[in-house]
Scaffold this motif. Structure first.
Motif, PDB file in Angstrom:
ATOM      1  N   THR A   9      93.139 126.392  22.792  1.00 29.60           N
ATOM      2  CA  THR A   9      92.381 125.391  21.957  1.00 29.60           C
ATOM      3  C   THR A   9      93.128 123.814  23.308  1.00 29.60           C
ATOM      4  O   THR A   9      93.157 124.106  23.648  1.00 29.60           O
ATOM      5  CB  THR A   9      92.909 124.801  21.247  1.00 29.60           C
ATOM      6  OG1 THR A   9      92.518 125.800  19.915  1.00 29.60           O
ATOM      7  CG2 THR A   9      92.960 123.251  20.538  1.00 29.60           C
ATOM      8  N   ASP A  12      91.041 116.835  23.616  1.00 33.44           N
ATOM      9  CA  ASP A  12      90.520 115.521  24.354  1.00 33.44           C
ATOM     10  C   ASP A  12      91.592 114.322  23.665  1.00 33.44           C
ATOM     11  O   ASP A  12      91.700 114.031  23.515  1.00 33.44           O
ATOM     12  CB  ASP A  12      88.920 115.682  23.872  1.00 33.44           C
ATOM     13  CG  ASP A  12      88.094 113.993  24.550  1.00 33.44           C
ATOM     14  OD1 ASP A  12      89.327 113.318  25.278  1.00 33.44           O
ATOM     15  OD2 ASP A  12      87.396 113.755  23.980  1.00 33.44           O
ATOM     16  N   ARG A  53      86.860 126.549  31.748  1.00 33.09           N
ATOM     17  CA  ARG A  53      87.055 126.333  29.767  1.00 33.09           C
ATOM     18  C   ARG A  53      86.955 124.107  29.498  1.00 33.09           C
ATOM     19  O   ARG A  53      86.605 123.834  28.735  1.00 33.09           O
ATOM     20  CB  ARG A  53      88.554 126.396  29.535  1.00 33.09           C
ATOM     21  CG  ARG A  53      89.155 126.212  27.950  1.00 33.09           C
ATOM     22  CD  ARG A  53      89.633 127.185  27.252  1.00 33.09           C
ATOM     23  NE  ARG A  53      90.599 128.675  27.924  1.00 33.09           N
ATOM     24  CZ  ARG A  53      90.452 129.283  28.399  1.00 33.09           C
ATOM     25  NH1 ARG A  53      91.449 129.016  29.088  1.00 33.09           N
ATOM     26  NH2 ARG A  53      90.296 131.021  28.252  1.00 33.09           N
ATOM     27  N   ALA A  57      84.870 121.696  28.612  1.00 32.93           N
ATOM     28  CA  ALA A  57      85.316 121.271  26.676  1.00 32.93           C
ATOM     29  C   ALA A  57      85.019 119.317  27.950  1.00 32.93           C
ATOM     30  O   ALA A  57      84.551 118.798  26.928  1.00 32.93           O
ATOM     31  CB  ALA A  57      87.082 120.658  27.759  1.00 32.93           C
ATOM     32  N   ALA A  60      80.901 119.240  26.095  1.00 31.75           N
ATOM     33  CA  ALA A  60      80.893 119.306  25.352  1.00 31.75           C
ATOM     34  C   ALA A  60      81.144 117.289  24.593  1.00 31.75           C
ATOM     35  O   ALA A  60      80.046 116.769  23.939  1.00 31.75           O
ATOM     36  CB  ALA A  60      82.277 119.586  24.618  1.00 31.75           C
ATOM     37  N   ARG A  61      81.807 117.071  25.858  1.00 30.39           N
ATOM     38  CA  ARG A  61      82.179 115.499  25.013  1.00 30.39           C
ATOM     39  C   ARG A  61      81.196 114.616  25.238  1.00 30.39           C
ATOM     40  O   ARG A  61      80.311 113.894  24.812  1.00 30.39           O
ATOM     41  CB  ARG A  61      83.468 115.712  26.191  1.00 30.39           C
ATOM     42  CG  ARG A  61      83.576 114.005  25.438  1.00 30.39           C
ATOM     43  CD  ARG A  61      85.180 113.429  26.422  1.00 30.39           C
ATOM     44  NE  ARG A  61      85.870 112.110  25.739  1.00 30.39           N
ATOM     45  CZ  ARG A  61      86.165 111.090  26.318  1.00 30.39           C
ATOM     46  NH1 ARG A  61      85.807 110.760  27.770  1.00 30.39           N
ATOM     47  NH2 ARG A  61      86.496 110.546  25.162  1.00 30.39           N
ATOM     48  N   SER A  66      81.792 117.787  19.429  1.00 27.25           N
ATOM     49  CA  SER A  66      83.483 118.060  19.207  1.00 27.25           C
ATOM     50  C   SER A  66      84.296 119.164  19.624  1.00 27.25           C
ATOM     51  O   SER A  66      84.868 119.688  19.650  1.00 27.25           O
ATOM     52  CB  SER A  66      83.859 117.853  17.491  1.00 27.25           C
ATOM     53  OG  SER A  66      83.614 118.731  16.748  1.00 27.25           O
ATOM     54  N   THR A  67      83.219 120.914  19.250  1.00 22.46           N
ATOM     55  CA  THR A  67      83.192 121.433  19.981  1.00 22.46           C
ATOM     56  C   THR A  67      82.501 122.744  20.452  1.00 22.46           C
ATOM     57  O   THR A  67      81.362 121.816  20.516  1.00 22.46           O
ATOM     58  CB  THR A  67      83.616 122.362  18.937  1.00 22.46           C
ATOM     59  OG1 THR A  67      82.115 122.883  17.926  1.00 22.46           O
ATOM     60  CG2 THR A  67      84.761 122.315  17.455  1.00 22.46           C
ATOM     61  N   LEU A  69      81.778 126.337  22.421  1.00 19.59           N
ATOM     62  CA  LEU A  69      81.740 127.779  21.036  1.00 19.59           C
ATOM     63  C   LEU A  69      82.004 128.808  22.723  1.00 19.59           C
ATOM     64  O   LEU A  69      80.510 128.944  23.783  1.00 19.59           O
ATOM     65  CB  LEU A  69      81.169 128.660  20.537  1.00 19.59           C
ATOM     66  CG  LEU A  69      81.102 127.551  19.419  1.00 19.59           C
ATOM     67  CD1 LEU A  69      80.081 129.136  18.616  1.00 19.59           C
ATOM     68  CD2 LEU A  69      82.842 128.383  18.622  1.00 19.59           C
TER      69      LEU A  69
END
Length: 114
Positions: A9, A12, A53, A57, A60-61, A66-67, A69
């Motif tokens: 995980t 943010d 990774r 993230a 995605a933001r 919010s996630t 994959l």
């Protein structure tokens, strides 16, 4: 050591203003420093998988998700930001022109990108 089916995980932390940054107190036995860097510098500072990774993230933001994959640190469903490599190129460096402003010009500062 990685395990099959491992779930990692990334949280943010939001956008930080100068006051929040100034309020950071680092526990001396755990963390020796923090840095705020451009996304394009992450591959220089992290392992390849960790950099992928972290950039995923961030993408995605930006995309309002919010996630994200991932499989082995790579997006399962790449977005337009992935295809354009929008976060993996360093921004241009700007340089100030220190000479006098030419006569008749109202420009007070001049800069250019290399």
């Amino acid at each position: 050591m990685r395990f099959p089916g491992e779930l990692l995980t990334v949280f943010d932390g939001g956008t930080w203003d100068d006051g929040r940054i100034a309020g950071v107190r680092l526990p001396p036995s755990e963390i020796t420093g923090i840095s705020f860097v451009a996304p394009a510098r992450l591959p220089d500072l992290l392992s390849p998988t960790e950099a992928r990774r972290a950039l995923s993230a961030l993408r995605a933001r930006i995309n309002g998700a919010s996630t994200a994959l991932l499989e082995y640190g790579r997006p399962i469903a790449p977005t337009v930001l992935d295809h354009l490599q929008a976060l993996s190129a360093a921004p241009p460096a700007y340089h100030w022109h220190l000479g006098e402003v030419p006569p008749g010009h109202s420009i007070a500062q001049v800069w250019f990108a290399r």
